[in-house]
Design an enzyme around this catalytic site. Structure first.
Site, PDB file in Angstrom:
ATOM      1  N   ASP A  79      18.800 -37.773 -38.790  1.00  0.00           N
ATOM      2  CA  ASP A  79      18.098 -37.129 -37.676  1.00  0.00           C
ATOM      3  C   ASP A  79      17.017 -36.160 -38.166  1.00  0.00           C
ATOM      4  O   ASP A  79      17.117 -35.611 -39.262  1.00  0.00           O
ATOM      5  CB  ASP A  79      19.131 -36.377 -36.818  1.00  0.00           C
ATOM      6  CG  ASP A  79      18.581 -36.042 -35.450  1.00  0.00           C
ATOM      7  OD1 ASP A  79      17.525 -36.575 -35.066  1.00  0.00           O
ATOM      8  OD2 ASP A  79      19.221 -35.225 -34.742  1.00  0.00           O
TER       9      ASP A  79
ATOM     10  N   ASN B 122      18.081 -45.963 -28.482  1.00  0.00           N
ATOM     11  CA  ASN B 122      16.725 -45.750 -29.012  1.00  0.00           C
ATOM     12  C   ASN B 122      15.675 -46.683 -28.401  1.00  0.00           C
ATOM     13  O   ASN B 122      14.478 -46.462 -28.552  1.00  0.00           O
ATOM     14  CB  ASN B 122      16.694 -45.861 -30.541  1.00  0.00           C
ATOM     15  CG  ASN B 122      17.298 -44.669 -31.246  1.00  0.00           C
ATOM     16  OD1 ASN B 122      17.789 -44.758 -32.359  1.00  0.00           O
ATOM     17  ND2 ASN B 122      17.270 -43.489 -30.609  1.00  0.00           N
TER      18      ASN B 122
HETATM   19  C1  FPP Z   1      16.248 -39.864 -35.701  1.00  0.00           C
HETATM   20  O1  FPP Z   1      15.233 -38.886 -35.808  1.00  0.00           O
HETATM   21  C2  FPP Z   1      15.871 -41.012 -36.499  1.00  0.00           C
HETATM   22  C3  FPP Z   1      15.789 -42.283 -36.032  1.00  0.00           C
HETATM   23  C4  FPP Z   1      16.059 -42.639 -34.632  1.00  0.00           C
HETATM   24  C5  FPP Z   1      15.354 -43.385 -36.913  1.00  0.00           C
HETATM   25  C6  FPP Z   1      15.869 -43.358 -38.329  1.00  0.00           C
HETATM   26  C7  FPP Z   1      15.159 -44.405 -39.102  1.00  0.00           C
HETATM   27  C8  FPP Z   1      14.720 -44.319 -40.377  1.00  0.00           C
HETATM   28  C9  FPP Z   1      15.006 -43.164 -41.239  1.00  0.00           C
HETATM   29  C10 FPP Z   1      13.900 -45.388 -41.001  1.00  0.00           C
HETATM   30  C11 FPP Z   1      14.111 -46.808 -40.576  1.00  0.00           C
HETATM   31  C12 FPP Z   1      15.356 -47.411 -41.077  1.00  0.00           C
HETATM   32  C13 FPP Z   1      15.511 -48.268 -42.095  1.00  0.00           C
HETATM   33  C14 FPP Z   1      16.876 -48.746 -42.423  1.00  0.00           C
HETATM   34  C15 FPP Z   1      14.420 -48.750 -42.946  1.00  0.00           C
HETATM   35  P1  FPP Z   1      14.407 -38.495 -34.509  1.00  0.00           P
HETATM   36  O2  FPP Z   1      13.241 -39.387 -34.419  1.00  0.00           O
HETATM   37  O3  FPP Z   1      15.285 -38.510 -33.313  1.00  0.00           O
HETATM   38  O4  FPP Z   1      13.979 -37.030 -34.872  1.00  0.00           O
HETATM   39  P2  FPP Z   1      13.770 -35.819 -33.864  1.00  0.00           P
HETATM   40  O5  FPP Z   1      15.116 -35.520 -33.254  1.00  0.00           O
HETATM   41  O6  FPP Z   1      13.279 -34.747 -34.752  1.00  0.00           O
HETATM   42  O7  FPP Z   1      12.751 -36.257 -32.848  1.00  0.00           O
END
Ligand code: FPP
Length: 253
Positions: free
Chosen positions: A33, A81
Site C-alpha cells: 500500500d 480495485n
Molecule cells: C495500493 O496502493 C497498491 C495497489 C493497489 C497496487 C500494487 C501494485 C504494484 C506494486 C505493482 C503491480 C504488481 C505486480 C505484481 C507487477 P494505492 O494505490 O492504494 O496507494 P494509496 O493508498 O497511497 O493511494
C-alpha cells in the site's frame, strides 16, 4: 542465530537487527500500500507510484531468498480495485505483464515458484497468458514461492470455495456432515500453502482490506508508516525481528 548485518553489505542501520534463523516466518504476506501517496508527494501520476512499487517487489523477493522465507504473498490487485479509474486499472495490468515478461527468466534462475491467487479469467488475455506461462515455467522450482494476489478478494475466495464444496456435496463426493476446516481449505486459492505467519502493511493504514480473510486467523500483523515504494530490506528484517519477539499462543496459554 543469523547475523543479518553479515548478509547485507553497506547497510549500517541494520547493525542492531539480529534475526533468529530458526524462527523465520515460513509465510509472509504483504499489502503493498501507499503507491498513490508516494507518487502524489512527488507530484507524479499515481501510476509512477505503482511502477516504483515494482522495484520494491524485486528487492523484497531477493531478500526473502536471502532470509529463507519459503512463501511470500503480494497483494497486487484486489477485487475492489476495478473501481479505480480505467487508466489506472490498465496501467496495473500492463505492469503485471511487463514485470512477468522482463523478470521471468531471472525469477526462474533464482528458483522462484510463481503462483497466483485470484480469478485471472477476468484479466486481459495477455495478462492471463503471461501468468499461465510464469506458473508453468516455474512450477518445478524449489525456491521462494511468490503468490501474486491479483483480482483477489478474501470474501470472493470464500464464496467461491463454498460453491465448489456445494458442488462436491451435490454430486456425492463429500458428505456435508464431513465438512471441516481441512476439507474447506482444499477449495481456497491457497490450497497447499500454509497460512501466513506474518502480514505486513506499509503506508500507515491498519486494516485488512479483504486480504486472506480465512487464512489470517492467527497471523501476526505488522504495520509501518513508509509507503510501499520506500519499503526496504531493513523494514522486512525489522518486521521479522518484531515477529520473533511476539508470543504466538493460537488461543492457548
Ligand atoms: C495500493 O496502493 C497498491 C495497489 C493497489 C497496487 C500494487 C501494485 C504494484 C506494486 C505493482 C503491480 C504488481 C505486480 C505484481 C507487477 P494505492 O494505490 O492504494 O496507494 P494509496 O493508498 O497511497 O493511494
Amino acid at each position: 542465530m543469523l547475523d543479518v548485518f553479515k548478509t547485507s553489505k553497506n547497510k549500517k542501520e541494520n547493525n542492531e537487527i539480529v534475526l533468529d534463523k530458526n524462527n523465520i516466518p515460513k509465510h509472509i504476506a504483504i499489502i503493498m500500500d501507499g503507491n498513490g501517496r508516494w507518487a502524489k508527494k512527488r507530484k507524479l501520476p499515481r501510476t509512477m507510484g505503482h511502477k516504483a512499487g515494482v522495484e520494491t517487489i524485486r528487492r523484497v523477493i531477493k531478500e526473502a531468498h536471502v532470509l529463507g522465507i519459503k512463501y511470500l504473498t503480494l497483494y497486487a490487485f484486489s477485487t475492489e480495485n476495478w473501481k479505480r479509474p480505467d487508466d489506472e486499472v490498465s496501467a496495473l495490468m500492463k505492469l503485471l505483464v511487463e514485470y512477468l515478461r522482463s523478470e521471468l527468466a531471472e525469477l526462474n534462475r533464482n528458483g522462484v515458484v510463481i503462483k497466483v491467487l485470484g480469478d485471472i479469467t477476468k484479466l486481459p488475455t495477455d495478462a492471463q497468458k503471461e501468468i499461465l506461462e510464469a506458473i508453468e515455467v516455474t512450477k518445478n522450482n524449489t525456491g521462494v514461492v511468490v503468490n501474486i494476489a491479483f483480482n483477489y478478494g478474501g470474501r470472493d475466495e470464500i464464496i467461491r470455495a463454498v460453491k465448489l464444496v456445494c458442488e462436491e456435496v451435490k454430486c456425492g463426493k463429500i458428505d456435508s456432515e464431513d465438512i471441516n476446516e481441512d476439507i474447506f481449505e482444499r477449495f481456497l486459492y491457497t490450497r497447499d500453502i500454509p497460512d501466513p505467519d506474518l502480514i505486513i502493511r506499509p503506508s500507515g493504514e491498519q486494516r485488512i482490506s479483504n486480504f486472506l480473510l480465512w487464512q489470517c486467523a492467527y497471523s501476526e500483523f505488522w504495520y509501518s508508516n513508509v509507503c510501499w515504494p520506500d519499503f526496504k530490506e531493513e523494514h522486512l528484517r525489522k518486521a521479522i525481528y518484531d515477529y520473533q519477539h511476539r508470543d504466538r499462543r493460537y488461543g492457548g496459554v
